[in-house]
Motif scaffolding. Structure first.
Motif, short mmCIF file in Angstrom:
data_model
loop_
_atom_site.label_atom_id
_atom_site.label_comp_id
_atom_site.label_asym_id
_atom_site.label_seq_id
_atom_site.Cartn_x
_atom_site.Cartn_y
_atom_site.Cartn_z
N PRO A 25 46.29 93.32 14.83
CA PRO A 25 45.91 94.66 15.31
C PRO A 25 45.39 94.63 16.75
N LYS A 26 45.90 95.53 17.56
CA LYS A 26 45.43 95.61 18.95
C LYS A 26 43.97 96.03 19.02
N TRP A 27 43.52 96.78 18.01
CA TRP A 27 42.15 97.29 18.05
C TRP A 27 41.10 96.20 17.92
N ILE A 28 41.50 94.98 17.52
CA ILE A 28 40.52 93.89 17.47
C ILE A 28 39.92 93.67 18.85
N GLY A 29 40.76 93.69 19.88
CA GLY A 29 40.27 93.49 21.24
C GLY A 29 39.50 94.67 21.78
N LYS A 30 39.75 95.85 21.25
CA LYS A 30 39.09 97.06 21.74
C LYS A 30 37.77 97.33 21.03
N THR A 31 37.68 96.92 19.77
CA THR A 31 36.59 97.34 18.92
C THR A 31 35.42 96.37 18.88
N PHE A 32 35.68 95.07 19.07
CA PHE A 32 34.66 94.05 18.87
C PHE A 32 34.26 93.39 20.19
N PRO A 33 33.51 94.07 21.03
CA PRO A 33 33.19 93.51 22.35
C PRO A 33 32.33 92.26 22.30
N ASN A 34 31.61 92.04 21.18
CA ASN A 34 30.72 90.89 21.07
C ASN A 34 31.31 89.74 20.27
N LEU A 35 32.58 89.82 19.92
CA LEU A 35 33.18 88.83 19.04
C LEU A 35 33.16 87.45 19.68
N VAL A 36 32.61 86.47 18.94
CA VAL A 36 32.51 85.10 19.41
C VAL A 36 33.52 84.20 18.70
N ILE A 37 33.78 84.49 17.42
CA ILE A 37 34.69 83.68 16.61
C ILE A 37 35.75 84.59 16.00
N LEU A 38 37.02 84.27 16.24
CA LEU A 38 38.15 84.98 15.62
C LEU A 38 39.11 83.95 15.06
N SER A 39 39.23 83.92 13.75
CA SER A 39 40.16 83.00 13.09
C SER A 39 41.07 83.77 12.16
N LEU A 40 42.37 83.76 12.50
CA LEU A 40 43.42 84.36 11.66
C LEU A 40 44.36 83.27 11.17
N ARG A 41 43.91 82.06 11.15
CA ARG A 41 44.73 80.88 10.90
C ARG A 41 45.39 80.91 9.52
N SER A 42 46.60 80.35 9.45
CA SER A 42 47.32 80.13 8.19
C SER A 42 47.49 81.42 7.40
N ASN A 43 48.11 82.39 8.05
CA ASN A 43 48.52 83.62 7.39
C ASN A 43 49.99 83.86 7.71
N SER A 44 50.43 85.10 7.61
CA SER A 44 51.82 85.43 7.94
C SER A 44 51.88 86.52 8.99
N PHE A 45 50.95 86.52 9.93
CA PHE A 45 50.99 87.47 11.03
C PHE A 45 52.22 87.21 11.89
N ASN A 46 52.85 88.28 12.36
CA ASN A 46 54.06 88.13 13.18
C ASN A 46 53.93 88.99 14.44
N GLY A 47 55.01 88.99 15.23
CA GLY A 47 55.00 89.73 16.48
C GLY A 47 54.30 88.97 17.59
N HIS A 48 54.10 89.64 18.71
CA HIS A 48 53.50 89.02 19.88
C HIS A 48 51.98 88.98 19.76
N ILE A 49 51.38 88.08 20.49
CA ILE A 49 49.92 88.08 20.62
C ILE A 49 49.54 89.25 21.51
N PRO A 50 48.77 90.20 21.03
CA PRO A 50 48.49 91.39 21.85
C PRO A 50 47.60 91.06 23.05
N ASP A 51 47.94 91.65 24.19
CA ASP A 51 47.14 91.45 25.40
C ASP A 51 45.71 91.96 25.22
N GLU A 52 45.51 92.86 24.28
CA GLU A 52 44.17 93.41 24.07
C GLU A 52 43.15 92.34 23.67
N LEU A 53 43.62 91.22 23.11
CA LEU A 53 42.69 90.14 22.77
C LEU A 53 42.02 89.57 24.02
#
Length: 543
Positions: free
Chosen positions: A256-284
């Protein structure tokens, strides 16, 4: 002796303590003696001469039997007998005995049994024992529950959905590494106080329910379950989120692009070992506080965003006094994290604030390794292995001064190993294997300290491979007269442009003179007549 308060904690005292030591402490009310290595084995019929409100004996040896003398402490409000070598079934009287307790810590023993009801009022720590059965009911004023590393089983529904004892004030709920199963129930709205939720390493299934996203989390860990679907839009309500770990599940769809928009204080983001597809959004790239980014083992495609250089927390040395990532509750870390570092899965907790890592491994990423990544001077681990990256390694990769682990194996990288790589003084793990790298391995104590398996599957030579470098091998395609054929090789680019200019000039001059002769027959006859006349005059002059 009239002593009411005794504090001998954190002295690493050793030896045995007898019952006689306490015989004169009849007025003792507070006894703090944690973090020592003292042994106390009281007789089963021993009755203490004191009535304490606080007893803290962590790291004493009190076992293997459960200390029955505790039941005579009628005014006890704080009890800590964690890491005390107790391996026993907790007697039934103990759970009825805790109704006056504000804080209970019996973690890191080998305690067994089922718990029907917990009457402790503020903090309960049962971590790392062998408790089983369903999760126990709790009082509404409990703020902190550590239940991890046990064998609690069954559904979450009976614990969450049937709560009728009042408005719960629970702030922290740690349930990781148990045997909990079934779907996450959609009844979280009464639990509005929860800010820290860790349900990792269980057998939970289904989707994340919408109501879970309304709680306003600071830390959310659902790692290593069997959760499916896409992330619910309600998670956008958690604007204060510092940690989001949903790795090792079966989530799908786009990141989701909103991850980069919504969580300004995010220190740890792990989406490892799932089935996410598509491009890495620039919003991150807007996550300027991000220290740990793990997108490995998904189906991501496209190129690595060049705007990753905007992850400013990775561009500076981590701050070991950061109050956000080192969040404490009553002296306990409330989170830990599994990271792939130096080729192995490692658990980080007490030093997590000092870790900066980017893992994009085992996806379908293409294109070059962006040179902009070399601006992340504070990055300690970079893993891009198992993709379809091409081109040369960034010439200034040595600018990532803090790099300890670099893995770009199993790609299609070409050219030579950048000389700047030898400047990485902290590098302790390197894997460049199975690419199309060529030429001599740069000489440095650091690069020659790795075994040959760090370089296998390329066309490299020199130590530690121990193959002689031929002249051809020393001059791969991307090295011309000592200039590196990459984005920084401006000298070669200038030479190339000179050659192109000469060629263009020749073609323009050639066609400027001879082109009209092919286009006009009268011009061609006049031209050749003039040439013949000049040739005749030259012949007569020579004779």
């Amino acid at each position: 002796m009239n002593l009411e308060y005794m504090n001998i904690a954190y002295n690493l005292l050793e030896g045995a303590v007898s019952e006689g030591f306490f015989s004169s402490l009849k007025r003792l009310r507070v006894f703090k003696a944690s973090q020592n290595k003292l042994k106390f084995e009281a007789n089963s019929n021993w009755i203490p001469p004191f009535q304490c409100q606080t007893i803290e004996l962590s790291y004493w040896f009190l076992g293997p039997k459960f200390p029955t003398w505790i039941q005579f402490q009628k005014d006890l409000s704080t009890l800590d007998i964690s890491s005390a070598g107790i391996a026993d079934v907790v007697p039934s009287w103990f759970w009825n005995f805790t109704s006056k307790m504000v804080s209970l810590n019996i973690s890191h023993n080998q305690l067994e049994g089922e718990i029907p009801f917990l009457s402790v009022h503020k903090l309960v720590d049962l971590r790392s024992n062998r408790f089983s059965g369903p999760l126990p009911r709790i009082l509404p004023d409990v703020a902190t529950l550590f239940f991890s590393n046990n064998s609690f089983s069954g559904s979450l529904s009976s614990f969450l959905c049937n709560y009728k004892l009042g408005e719960p004030k629970l702030f922290l709920l740690q349930l990781e590494t148990n045997l909990l199963s079934g779907e996450i129930p959609d009844c979280w709205l009464p639990w509005q106080s929860i800010r820290v939720l860790n349900m990792g390493n269980n057998n939970l299934t289904g989707k994340i329910p919408d109501s879970l996203g309304y709680l306003g989390f600071m830390f959310l860990n659902l790692r290593n379950n069997k959760l499916t679907g896409e992330l619910p839009l309600t998670l956008q309500n958690n604007s204060d989120l510092f940690m989001l770990d949903i790795g090792e599940n079966q989530f799908n769809g786009y990141i989701p692009k909103w991850i980069g928009k919504t969580f300004p204080n995010l220190v740890i983001l792990s989406l490892r070992s799932n089935s996410f597809n598509g491009h890495i959004p620039d919003e991150l790239c807007e996550l300027s506080s991000l220290q740990i980014l793990d997108l490995g083992v998904n189906n991501l495609s496209g190129e690595i965003p060049t705007c990753f250089q905007n992850l400013t927390a990775m561009a500076t040395k981590p701050n070991d006094t950061d109050a956000v990532i080192d969040y404490f509750v009553d002296g306990e870390f409330i989170r830990n994290e599994l990271l792939v570092m130096k080729g192995r899965v490692r658990e980080y907790s007490t030093i997590l604030s000092l870790v900066t890592t980017m893992d994009l491994s085992n996806n379908n990423l293409i294109g070059n390794i962006p040179k902009e990544l070399t601006n992340l001077a504070g990055l300690q681990s970079l893993n891009l292995s198992g993709n379809s990256l091409r081109g040369n390694m960034p010439f200034h990769i040595g600018d990532i001064k803090m790099l300890e682990s670099l893995d770009v194996s199993r790609n299609h990288l070409s050219g030579s190993i950048p000389e700047s790589l030898s400047n990485l003084n902290f590098l302790s793990h390197l894997n460049l294997s199975y690419n199309d790298l060529r030429g001599r391995i740069p000489s440095s104590t650091q690069l020659q300290s790795f075994d040959k398996f760090s370089y296998v599957g390329n066309q490299l030579c020199g130590p530690p491979i121990n193959e002689n470098c031929s002249k051809k091998a020393e001059t791969p395609q991307n090295v011309v007269n000592g200039s590196h054929g990459n984005e920084e090789s401006e000298g070669w680019l200038e030479k190339y442009m000179i050659y192109v200019s000469v060629a263009v000039g020749f073609l323009v001059g050639f066609w400027g003179v001879l082109g009209p002769l092919f286009l006009s027959e009268s011009w061609a006859l006049a031209y050749f007549a003039t040439v013949e006349a000049i040739g005749g005059k030259l012949s007569s002059w020579r004779t």
